[in-house]
Design an enzyme around this catalytic site. Structure first.
Site, PDB file in Angstrom:
ATOM      1  N   ASP A   1     -12.008  -8.366   4.658  1.00  0.00           N
ATOM      2  CA  ASP A   1     -11.617  -9.193   5.794  1.00  0.00           C
ATOM      3  C   ASP A   1     -12.042  -8.539   7.105  1.00  0.00           C
ATOM      4  O   ASP A   1     -12.506  -7.400   7.113  1.00  0.00           O
ATOM      5  CB  ASP A   1     -10.101  -9.465   5.789  1.00  0.00           C
ATOM      6  CG  ASP A   1      -9.261  -8.221   5.476  1.00  0.00           C
ATOM      7  OD1 ASP A   1      -9.802  -7.102   5.560  1.00  0.00           O
ATOM      8  OD2 ASP A   1      -8.069  -8.361   5.158  1.00  0.00           O
TER       9      ASP A   1
ATOM     10  N   ASP B   1       4.339  -9.158   3.803  1.00  0.00           N
ATOM     11  CA  ASP B   1       4.719 -10.511   3.374  1.00  0.00           C
ATOM     12  C   ASP B   1       4.018 -10.897   2.064  1.00  0.00           C
ATOM     13  O   ASP B   1       3.990 -12.065   1.685  1.00  0.00           O
ATOM     14  CB  ASP B   1       4.421 -11.539   4.476  1.00  0.00           C
ATOM     15  CG  ASP B   1       2.938 -11.571   4.879  1.00  0.00           C
ATOM     16  OD1 ASP B   1       2.100 -10.927   4.205  1.00  0.00           O
ATOM     17  OD2 ASP B   1       2.614 -12.256   5.861  1.00  0.00           O
TER      18      ASP B   1
ATOM     19  N   GLU C   1      -2.334 -15.130   4.303  1.00  0.00           N
ATOM     20  CA  GLU C   1      -0.934 -15.199   4.688  1.00  0.00           C
ATOM     21  C   GLU C   1      -0.194 -16.249   3.856  1.00  0.00           C
ATOM     22  O   GLU C   1      -0.830 -17.079   3.191  1.00  0.00           O
ATOM     23  CB  GLU C   1      -0.859 -15.562   6.178  1.00  0.00           C
ATOM     24  CG  GLU C   1      -1.482 -14.529   7.109  1.00  0.00           C
ATOM     25  CD  GLU C   1      -0.595 -13.296   7.302  1.00  0.00           C
ATOM     26  OE1 GLU C   1       0.039 -12.845   6.333  1.00  0.00           O
ATOM     27  OE2 GLU C   1      -0.564 -12.767   8.437  1.00  0.00           O
TER      28      GLU C   1
HETATM   29  C1  GLP Z   1      -3.798  -5.716   6.380  1.00  0.00           C
HETATM   30  C2  GLP Z   1      -5.034  -5.880   5.514  1.00  0.00           C
HETATM   31  C3  GLP Z   1      -4.689  -5.850   4.042  1.00  0.00           C
HETATM   32  C4  GLP Z   1      -3.785  -4.660   3.760  1.00  0.00           C
HETATM   33  C5  GLP Z   1      -2.520  -4.775   4.558  1.00  0.00           C
HETATM   34  C6  GLP Z   1      -1.528  -3.663   4.278  1.00  0.00           C
HETATM   35  O1  GLP Z   1      -3.100  -6.896   6.508  1.00  0.00           O
HETATM   36  N1  GLP Z   1      -5.726  -7.104   5.793  1.00  0.00           N
HETATM   37  O2  GLP Z   1      -5.881  -5.770   3.290  1.00  0.00           O
HETATM   38  O3  GLP Z   1      -3.493  -4.615   2.384  1.00  0.00           O
HETATM   39  O4  GLP Z   1      -2.895  -4.727   5.921  1.00  0.00           O
HETATM   40  O5  GLP Z   1      -1.836  -2.552   5.041  1.00  0.00           O
HETATM   41  P1  GLP Z   1      -1.224  -1.114   4.857  1.00  0.00           P
HETATM   42  O6  GLP Z   1      -1.919  -0.517   3.676  1.00  0.00           O
HETATM   43  O7  GLP Z   1      -1.560  -0.412   6.117  1.00  0.00           O
HETATM   44  O8  GLP Z   1       0.223  -1.292   4.641  1.00  0.00           O
END
Ligand code: GLP
Length: 264
Positions: free
Chosen positions: A67, A139, A146
């Site tokens: 992404d 979430d 989302e």
């Molecule tokens: C973002 C990314 C996800 C990731 C999530 C959790 O939303 N788009 O790919 O899994 O964050 O991030 P973290 O690993 O920092 O908790």
């Protein structure tokens, strides 16, 4: 789904690194799907270490991002492309031209309206993803899918929830206004096209979303639950992230008695 519960983030990263190194030893021209966020950072760090120790090369590998934010200037430190370059790609021998991500930088109507389909074409062109690393949002999102995202979705633009923007504000000096509202993300169906999915979850804040993903109903309200439909998913969680799993004891037992010939 194979669920592996380990003692802490270090052990999670160690096993994830082993899986990736083993894949590249078998198939050096693999297509690796890379996630951003803090969870896979230790894994990337270890891959860099293993590369420096001469144990793995990315020279023939292709890397694709999950992404990207929409509207950050190209080269912005918190763009997902730059993040992966700084923490991984530039520190190993991955050729610059072998790193691909959705183009969220050119926000002209013409470019942004076709960015999703162009990225889908790119994924086809490189032959699909062999191993996709995933984190999980608070979430329950994967990529930036989302709650409410179609489980049949392909790469497209999404609007972030306030919860996700707040969670990611830490990367923008805690300035909520600096966190983009829009993103381009591989869709749920795009992610499910990868041949092997490796979901990493560490820390207590991931306990609820992880339980929903692994043991809850399959629902667009928690898009990681769609992983239940994939034939080859490995979930590696640490003890803190595993606390809400109803069958945690069973997963631990299963892994403890895993036959030596059965690789991940
Ligand atoms: C973002 C990314 C996800 C990731 C999530 C959790 O939303 N788009 O790919 O899994 O964050 O991030 P973290 O690993 O920092 O908790």
């Amino acid at each position: 789904m194979e669920v592996i519960i380990l003692s802490g983030p270090e052990a999670v990263a160690e096993l994830a690194t082993d899986v990736i190194v083993a894949l590249l030893a078998r198939q050096p021209d693999s297509v690796l799907g890379l996630a951003t966020g803090s969870t896979p950072m230790q894994t990337y760090g270890r891959l860099v270490d293993r590369h420096r120790a001469g144990e793995v090369s990315f020279a023939d590998t292709t890397a694709v991002l999950l992404d990207e934010y929409v509207g950050l200037p190209a080269g912005h430190a918190q763009s997902y492309r730059r993040f992966i370059e700084r923490h991984f790609a530039e520190l190993v021998d991955l050729p610059e031209a072998s790193l691909h991500g959705p183009d969220g930088f050119d926000i002209s109507v013409e470019a942004i309206s076709t960015a999703g389909s162009r990225y889908e074409e790119l994924l086809q062109r490189v032959g699909g993803v062999d191993l996709q690393i995933l984190g999980i949002g608070s979430d329950g999102h994967i990529g930036f899918n989302e709650p409410g995202s179609s489980l049949g979705s392909r790469t497209r633009m999404k609007t972030l929830t306030d919860q996700t923007r707040r969670a990611n504000a830490r990367f923008f000096d805690d300035q909520l206004d600096a966190v983009p509202r829009h993103v381009l993300t591989q869709g749920v169906a795009t992610i499910l096209d990868a041949r092997h999915l490796l979901l990493l979850a560490t820390g207590a804040s991931k306990a609820e979303p992880l339980a929903g993903a692994v043991e809850g109903p399959i629902t667009a309200m928690l898009t990681a639950s769609a992983l239940q439909m994939h034939p080859h998913v490995t979930v590696i969680a640490d003890d803190s992230a595993a606390t809400s799993l109803q069958y945690g004891g069973y997963y631990r037992e299963t892994y403890r008695h895993k036959p030596a010939w059965q690789s991940l």
